[in-house]
Design a protein around this motif. Structure first.
Motif, PDB file in Angstrom:
ATOM      1  N   PRO A 190       0.601  -1.082  -0.050  1.00 11.36           N
ATOM      2  CA  PRO A 190       0.194  -0.250  -0.284  1.00 11.36           C
ATOM      3  C   PRO A 190       0.768   1.417  -0.054  1.00 11.36           C
ATOM      4  O   PRO A 190       1.714   1.560   0.538  1.00 11.36           O
ATOM      5  N   VAL A 191       0.076   2.184  -0.717  1.00  8.47           N
ATOM      6  CA  VAL A 191       0.670   3.143  -0.772  1.00  8.47           C
ATOM      7  C   VAL A 191       0.440   4.246   1.132  1.00  8.47           C
ATOM      8  O   VAL A 191      -0.339   4.530   1.162  1.00  8.47           O
ATOM      9  N   THR A 192       1.673   4.351   1.761  1.00  9.63           N
ATOM     10  CA  THR A 192       1.139   4.968   3.301  1.00  9.63           C
ATOM     11  C   THR A 192       1.702   6.090   3.864  1.00  9.63           C
ATOM     12  O   THR A 192       2.665   6.734   2.697  1.00  9.63           O
ATOM     13  N   LYS A 193       0.715   6.906   4.369  1.00  8.38           N
ATOM     14  CA  LYS A 193       1.705   8.415   5.690  1.00  8.38           C
ATOM     15  C   LYS A 193       1.833   7.888   6.804  1.00  8.38           C
ATOM     16  O   LYS A 193       1.178   7.563   7.412  1.00  8.38           O
ATOM     17  N   GLY A 194       3.469   7.715   6.893  1.00 15.90           N
ATOM     18  CA  GLY A 194       3.853   7.250   8.122  1.00 15.90           C
ATOM     19  C   GLY A 194       3.044   6.328   8.588  1.00 15.90           C
ATOM     20  O   GLY A 194       2.436   6.306   9.758  1.00 15.90           O
ATOM     21  N   GLY A 195       2.884   5.023   8.027  1.00 11.55           N
ATOM     22  CA  GLY A 195       2.349   3.657   8.510  1.00 11.55           C
ATOM     23  C   GLY A 195       0.673   3.034   7.531  1.00 11.55           C
ATOM     24  O   GLY A 195       0.075   2.534   7.498  1.00 11.55           O
ATOM     25  N   VAL A 196       0.075   4.795   7.485  1.00  9.02           N
ATOM     26  CA  VAL A 196      -1.324   4.967   7.153  1.00  9.02           C
ATOM     27  C   VAL A 196      -1.561   5.120   5.870  1.00  9.02           C
ATOM     28  O   VAL A 196      -0.844   5.727   5.631  1.00  9.02           O
ATOM     29  N   ALA A 197      -2.880   4.366   5.643  1.00  6.92           N
ATOM     30  CA  ALA A 197      -3.040   3.954   3.663  1.00  6.92           C
ATOM     31  C   ALA A 197      -3.735   5.289   3.550  1.00  6.92           C
ATOM     32  O   ALA A 197      -3.925   5.943   4.115  1.00  6.92           O
ATOM     33  N   VAL A 198      -2.836   5.676   2.192  1.00  7.42           N
ATOM     34  CA  VAL A 198      -3.766   6.681   1.171  1.00  7.42           C
ATOM     35  C   VAL A 198      -4.745   6.356   0.827  1.00  7.42           C
ATOM     36  O   VAL A 198      -4.765   6.025  -0.637  1.00  7.42           O
ATOM     37  N   ASN A 199      -5.643   7.164   0.874  1.00  7.26           N
ATOM     38  CA  ASN A 199      -7.118   7.180  -0.489  1.00  7.26           C
ATOM     39  C   ASN A 199      -7.160   8.612  -1.121  1.00  7.26           C
ATOM     40  O   ASN A 199      -5.723   9.550  -1.398  1.00  7.26           O
ATOM     41  N   VAL A 200      -7.222   8.141  -2.646  1.00  4.74           N
ATOM     42  CA  VAL A 200      -7.416   9.364  -3.645  1.00  4.74           C
ATOM     43  C   VAL A 200      -8.868   9.451  -3.860  1.00  4.74           C
ATOM     44  O   VAL A 200      -9.652   8.745  -4.443  1.00  4.74           O
ATOM     45  N   ASN A 201      -9.219  10.527  -3.733  1.00  9.15           N
ATOM     46  CA  ASN A 201     -10.610  10.701  -3.570  1.00  9.15           C
ATOM     47  C   ASN A 201     -11.107  11.979  -4.919  1.00  9.15           C
ATOM     48  O   ASN A 201      -9.950  12.498  -5.507  1.00  9.15           O
TER      49      ASN A 201
END
Length: 213
Positions: free
Chosen positions: A202-213
């Motif tokens: 997954p693409v993450t920021k600080g270990g949290v996955a990122v969504n595209v809106n």
């Protein structure tokens, strides 16, 4: 009388704090899966999706070339406007761990290194899932591949004007499929074209996955 009624209703709504719900425009293009907006300056990173490989094949339909099981990228967010729109990032790192790379090219014994040159690149991520990667002005997207042969190590340099990929919220991934690079220098053992395919998830920021809106 009607005007007075409308004004009275408006004042009553304001007094009660009954405001309209936030519009979709309040949601930025990039958010984490816990609902937080991705901020300018945040770093996004990803490795290859589990069980997949990054490949540089000599043709779009062939299987001759280089395959790597370890690759990763990191990018710094430079703009994250309201959706729908296009977020931009500075791609500062894109690496391949050649301990997990193999080659099945005639005359090639192995892969000594793969370097992504001319960084940083500009990456755009649009609300429709389109991902674009472009080099700086007057530059090119470039990779240098070092191959071990019976005659020693050779360098193969490949360039592309840009790359296009697809982002998916199903697994928070970015996928590149058969992105064509052309050889600009290297011996005859370097294939003339390299078609790059990889899925990062997954693409993450600080270990949290990122969504595209």
């Amino acid at each position: 009388m009607r005007t007075r009624t409308l004004l009275t209703l408006t004042a009553a709504v304001a007094a009660l704090g009954l405001t309209a719900p936030a519009s979709a425009a309040d949601t930025p293009v990039l958010t984490t899966t816990d609902g937080a907006a991705v901020a300018v300056g945040d770093v996004l990173d990803a490795s290859l999706a589990s069980g997949t490989t990054a490949t540089f094949y000599s043709s779009a339909t062939g299987t001759s070339g280089i395959s790597c099981t370890k690759s990763a990228f990191a990018a710094t967010v430079t703009d994250n406007p309201a959706a729908p729109g296009t977020a931009t990032e500075s791609l500062t790192s894109h690496s391949f761990d050649t301990s997990g790379c193999t080659a099945n090219v005639v005359g090639v014994l192995g892969v000594s290194g793969i370097t992504v040159d001319n960084l940083p690149y500009t990456a755009g991520v649009s609300s429709d899932g389109t991902v674009s990667v472009t080099p700086g002005a007057g530059s090119a997207i470039q990779s240098t591949v070092r191959l071990r042969t019976l005659l020693g190590t050779i360098n193969c340099v490949y360039q592309a004007p840009s790359l296009t990929g697809t982002a998916s919220n199903a697994d928070n991934s970015i996928t590149f499929t058969n992105q064509q690079f052309t050889k600009t220098s290297g011996s005859s053992l370097c294939f003339a074209n390299a078609f790059f395919t990889a899925k990062y998830s997954p693409v993450t920021k600080g270990g949290v996955a990122v969504n595209v809106n």
